[in-house]
Scaffold this motif. Structure first.
Motif, PDB file in Angstrom:
ATOM      1  N   VAL A 115       2.368   8.081  -1.637  1.00 16.42           N
ATOM      2  CA  VAL A 115       1.857   7.754  -0.308  1.00 16.42           C
ATOM      3  C   VAL A 115       0.365   7.447  -0.389  1.00 16.42           C
ATOM      4  O   VAL A 115      -0.404   8.212  -0.980  1.00 16.42           O
ATOM      5  CB  VAL A 115       2.105   8.916   0.676  1.00 16.42           C
ATOM      6  N   ALA A 116      -0.037   6.340   0.237  1.00 12.17           N
ATOM      7  CA  ALA A 116      -1.442   5.936   0.225  1.00 12.17           C
ATOM      8  C   ALA A 116      -2.287   6.926   1.012  1.00 12.17           C
ATOM      9  O   ALA A 116      -1.952   7.284   2.141  1.00 12.17           O
ATOM     10  CB  ALA A 116      -1.585   4.540   0.814  1.00 12.17           C
ATOM     11  N   PRO A 117      -3.427   7.372   0.439  1.00  8.60           N
ATOM     12  CA  PRO A 117      -4.265   8.362   1.127  1.00  8.60           C
ATOM     13  C   PRO A 117      -5.089   7.760   2.260  1.00  8.60           C
ATOM     14  O   PRO A 117      -5.597   8.477   3.117  1.00  8.60           O
ATOM     15  CB  PRO A 117      -5.174   8.877   0.010  1.00  8.60           C
ATOM     16  N   GLY A 118      -5.260   6.454   2.258  1.00  5.08           N
ATOM     17  CA  GLY A 118      -6.041   5.771   3.283  1.00  5.08           C
ATOM     18  C   GLY A 118      -5.830   4.274   3.158  1.00  5.08           C
ATOM     19  O   GLY A 118      -5.143   3.808   2.235  1.00  5.08           O
ATOM     20  N   ASP A 119      -6.369   3.523   4.086  1.00  6.20           N
ATOM     21  CA  ASP A 119      -6.274   2.069   3.987  1.00  6.20           C
ATOM     22  C   ASP A 119      -6.942   1.614   2.691  1.00  6.20           C
ATOM     23  O   ASP A 119      -8.092   1.980   2.396  1.00  6.20           O
ATOM     24  CB  ASP A 119      -6.971   1.408   5.173  1.00  6.20           C
ATOM     25  N   THR A 120      -6.235   0.827   1.921  1.00  4.99           N
ATOM     26  CA  THR A 120      -6.769   0.399   0.631  1.00  4.99           C
ATOM     27  C   THR A 120      -6.162  -0.942   0.254  1.00  4.99           C
ATOM     28  O   THR A 120      -5.277  -1.468   0.940  1.00  4.99           O
ATOM     29  CB  THR A 120      -6.486   1.456  -0.456  1.00  4.99           C
ATOM     30  N   THR A 121      -6.640  -1.501  -0.844  1.00  7.13           N
ATOM     31  CA  THR A 121      -6.143  -2.769  -1.360  1.00  7.13           C
ATOM     32  C   THR A 121      -5.783  -2.590  -2.827  1.00  7.13           C
ATOM     33  O   THR A 121      -6.575  -2.044  -3.612  1.00  7.13           O
ATOM     34  CB  THR A 121      -7.199  -3.879  -1.220  1.00  7.13           C
ATOM     35  N   LEU A 122      -4.590  -3.021  -3.176  1.00  4.06           N
ATOM     36  CA  LEU A 122      -4.117  -2.945  -4.557  1.00  4.06           C
ATOM     37  C   LEU A 122      -3.848  -4.356  -5.056  1.00  4.06           C
ATOM     38  O   LEU A 122      -2.982  -5.058  -4.510  1.00  4.06           O
ATOM     39  CB  LEU A 122      -2.829  -2.125  -4.643  1.00  4.06           C
TER      40      LEU A 122
END
Length: 452
Positions: A296-303
């Motif tokens: 689960v992503a811990p915060g808004d991010t870009t991969l």
């Protein structure tokens, strides 16, 4: 994308997923998922996420806010097992159970692993003599249930039923479980929970020198009350059984299949049995039992240029990542002497598989013995695969025994193992009573006959 994932889930796609992995790599390192979140095919991105403690597992708190897929009874229960926990609960449980998977445990189990290996190979040889063909899948599945069952101190007569329940429960961890499969998983989860609750009660009234009694002793000193200790140990025992069976069986079946398809490498290993660990690691890379790990992503991010919002899931496609051409030279070639980077089949970081040492020890000892005793195995017909995505499973031929009856509630005998019903006589020693001309067969050349 939906069509590609549907192909991957099919029996045909599972029989040869490499072309589909190649298509996924061509689409990108990180891909928007049709149902939300992202699919990760890049080895580098998968490893980065697994090692980053900020990315969390799909624990019970996360599942509560999701739809029916994650809130079924079996899925909710999975949110409480050690693989789904996050700190501090995960850290506490891992510290307590680490000793149970340590070197001393492996040393104590070595004799039983050898004994079980010899018994099952004896039965396989007998089946090949009478056959002239035999199905290896039951052998691969009987091996881990016998070893893990012995380690947990479970009655031998229960093992066949427990294996069946574990297989049905696995559907709760799949990416695309149908409503019928989820219902099967729920029923299996209910029965497994009741079974292990009774085992815990038995150990409370009649302690033994086994891992479950030891866990109860350790946990009694930690939580504020004994019922909490009982629930924690029940989930640990249940998870230990589930985690060890499907994955180790898939590893053994895949390893033997790959050796049968690469006889020159099998010959090299027979001359260098001390290198069997290299085979196990390459099989884990080439065809990992667990093909998908979720975080689960811990915060808004870009991969890799793809946005993912806080709380969304990154589905790490481990099977595809371990054929990443930017990491592995000739990634689609099976090579037991492959040098270089280790695989991600056991995960990485804080959630690295705590039972990895046991699984590798079991596989190495079994395959060493099989190569010595049955040097000329080959595969006269293609393997059959169950249509899954997250967990690999090779299937037996269509010939099946009748379903096993549900376990009865445990009854107590004074200072003796719980009394439970015996399995039906149609299954003996891990070998099916009959064979057909289709499916996965492992045949010594001296017994080979033309296909019917």
């Amino acid at each position: 994308m939906v069509a590609l994932l549907s192909q991957l889930r099919s029996a045909r796609g599972q029989s040869d997923p490499l072309p589909l992995f190649a298509q996924l790599h061509q689409l990108g390192a990180v891909l928007p998922s049709p149902w939300g979140g992202v699919l990760v095919t890049s080895h580098h991105v998968c490893e980065t996420i697994l090692r980053d403690k900020a990315w969390t597992s799909l624990d019970s708190r996360w599942r509560q806010g999701q739809g029916p897929r994650w809130t079924s009874r079996s899925a909710r229960e999975l949110g409480h097992v050690i693989m789904s926990l996050n700190p501090p609960e995960h850290t506490q449980q891992r510290q307590v159970v680490r000793e149970a998977f340590g070197k001393q445990t492996l040393q104590r189990l070595n004799a039983h692993i050898r004994e079980t290996t010899d018994e099952l190979l004896d039965q396989l040889e007998d089946a090949l003599t009478e056959g002239p063909r035999a199905d290896f899948v039951p052998t691969s599945e009987q091996f881990p249930i016998r070893v893990v069952g012995r380690w947990l101190g479970l009655p031998t007569r229960d093992l066949d039923r427990l294996h069946q329940l574990t297989r049905e429960h696995t559907h709760a961890q799949e990416l695309f479980p149908t409503p019928r499969r989820l219902e099967q998983a729920d029923l299996a989860s209910d029965e497994l929970q009741a079974y292990f609750a009774a085992i815990i009660a038995d150990r409370r009234s009649c302690p033994r020198d086994d891992v479950i009694t030891n866990w109860l002793t350790l946990w009694d000193a930690a939580p504020p009350n004994r019922p909490a200790s009982d629930v924690t140990v029940r989930r640990l025992a249940m998870f230990s059984l589930m985690a060890g069976l499907e994955t180790t069986a898939a590893l053994l079946a895949s390893s033997v299949r790959l050796l049968a398809q690469h006889p020159e490498q099998a010959r090299w290993l027979r001359s260098h049995p001390e290198r069997t660990s290299m085979l196990v690691d390459e099989a884990l890379r080439f065809d990992p039992p667990v093909q998908v790990i979720s975080r689960v992503a811990p915060g808004d991010t870009t991969l890799a240029g793809v946005d993912i919002a806080a709380g969304q899931v990154a589905y790490l496609l481990i099977g595809a990542a371990q054929h990443d051409p930017t990491v592995y030279e000739q990634s689609d070639t099976f090579d037991v002497r492959r040098p270089g980077r280790r695989h991600l089949a056991f995960g990485a970081g804080a959630h690295y598989c705590i039972g990895a040492g046991l699984a590798r020890t079991m596989a190495i000892q079994f395959i060493e013995a099989l190569l010595s005793r049955l040097p000329d195995l080959y595969l006269p017909s293609p393997a059959l695969w169950e249509p899954r995505v997250a967990f690999r499973r090779m299937e037996s031929p269509p010939h099946r025994p009748p379903p096993l009856k549900p376990l009865r509630r445990l009854t107590r005998c004074c200072n003796c193992p719980p009394c439970l019903p015996s399995p039906p006589s149609c299954r003996t020693g891990g070998a099916w009573s009959g064979f057909t001309s289709r499916g996965t067969r492992w045949t010594p050349r001296r017994y080979a006959t033309s296909s019917r």
